[in-house]
Design a protein around this motif. Structure first.
Motif, short mmCIF file in Angstrom:
data_model
loop_
_atom_site.label_atom_id
_atom_site.label_comp_id
_atom_site.label_asym_id
_atom_site.label_seq_id
_atom_site.Cartn_x
_atom_site.Cartn_y
_atom_site.Cartn_z
N UNK A 1 0.78 -1.25 0.00
CA UNK A 1 0.00 0.00 0.00
C UNK A 1 0.81 1.29 0.00
N UNK A 2 2.13 1.20 0.17
CA UNK A 2 2.89 2.45 0.16
C UNK A 2 3.16 2.96 -1.25
N UNK A 3 2.87 2.15 -2.26
CA UNK A 3 3.03 2.62 -3.64
C UNK A 3 1.92 3.61 -3.96
N UNK A 4 2.26 4.65 -4.72
CA UNK A 4 1.28 5.67 -5.07
C UNK A 4 0.14 5.04 -5.87
N UNK A 5 -1.11 5.38 -5.49
CA UNK A 5 -2.27 4.82 -6.18
C UNK A 5 -2.78 3.52 -5.56
#
Lengths: 198, 87
Positions: B81-85
């Motif tokens: 979940x830390x990836x953008x989007x």
């Protein structure tokens, strides 16, 4: 025990990298009033809590702090993507970069690495809960200061959420403190009742 | 806020329900017999469970227990979940 959920408590989607901002927001990861210290404070204090309600409040707020640490880590990660060496030098991020590249590391904005010396676990519920109330207010002030420093709405939005949580936690700790105080001897007006040698 | 795709919209609904549960949960810790609080938690828990199931079916597991065990370990094939989007 804990189980990881593969989701953030509140969304973080930052379009524009900003290493100068990452350099100050890192304080809420590893600084004196940051989320890591908050989680460790409550999750270690809870064993000395004298009733189930307060054990629950410390366990559950401590757990929520871990999800806030993840949100701050995500903000730092997204603020430091695709940086050029020029941006790193000009933003002042170079002093962090030299030791950590763009890795997320718990440190205060002043450069002091995370330390357990910023919090206590006294074994005394009254002393601990008074610290916890102060801790939530101090973390709220740090978020207020971040909001004074940050213009980007993509950053301000999750920071405002985290700030609001400090206020709710303060409320819950106030109730926990009242509960423990009500359990003290009725002649004890001054809220000291050493829990160790009773 | 940019337009959200269907996956992101579903994640927002889960985050909303999850937040309602966290708030009710902390409140119930210090008010364990409040009938309104108990009812509020139960209502949102039902909605949350349904959304979590829908998301896992469509987009991959949120908890390790939802991971596919038939063909591949989908826990590692869906993004974190830390990836953008992704949040």
């Amino acid at each position: 025990m804990w189980q990881y959920e593969k989701k953030l408590q509140y969304p973080v989607n930052i379009k524009n990298p900003n290493p100068a901002l990452a350099k100050v927001i890192v304080s809420q990861l590893g600084g004196p009033d940051g989320e890591l210290g908050a989680a460790l404070r409550y999750l270690n204090q809870r064993y000395a809590a004298p009733c189930r309600e307060v054990q629950a409040v410390l366990s559950d707020i401590g757990t929520e702090e871990l999800s806030h640490m993840e949100m701050i880590g995500t903000i730092l990660y997204q603020l430091t993507r695709n940086l050029s060496m020029k941006e790193i030098k000009e933003s002042g991020f170079d002093v962090y970069f030299v030791d950590h590249t763009t890795g997320v590391y718990p440190i205060a904005a002043s450069g002091v690495p995370f330390t357990a010396a910023t919090f206590q676990s006294t074994g005394d519920a009254i002393a601990d809960l008074n610290e916890d109330l102060a801790a939530e207010q101090k973390a709220r002030v740090t978020y207020d200061n971040i909001l004074r420093l940050a213009d980007d709405p993509d950053v301000r939005d999750p920071i405002k959420f985290l700030r609001a949580r400090e206020i709710v936690h303060y409320q819950r700790f106030g109730e926990a403190q009242r509960m423990v105080q009500d359990m003290l001897d009725s002649k004890n007006f001054y809220a000291f009742n050493p829990s160790f040698d009773k | 806020m940019a337009m959200l795709n269907e996956k992101q919209q579903l994640m927002r609904k889960i985050q909303n329900e999850s937040f309602a549960l966290v708030e009710a949960h902390l409140y119930l810790d210090s008010h364990p017999t409040c009938p309104m609080g108990l009812k509020y938690f139960a209502q949102h828990k039902k909605e949350y469970d349904e959304l979590m199931e829908e998301y896992a079916q469509k987009y991959g597991p949120i908890t390790v227990g939802q991971s596919d065990t038939e063909k591949k370990w989908s826990w590692v094939t869906a993004p974190f979940p830390w990836e953008r989007g992704e949040s």
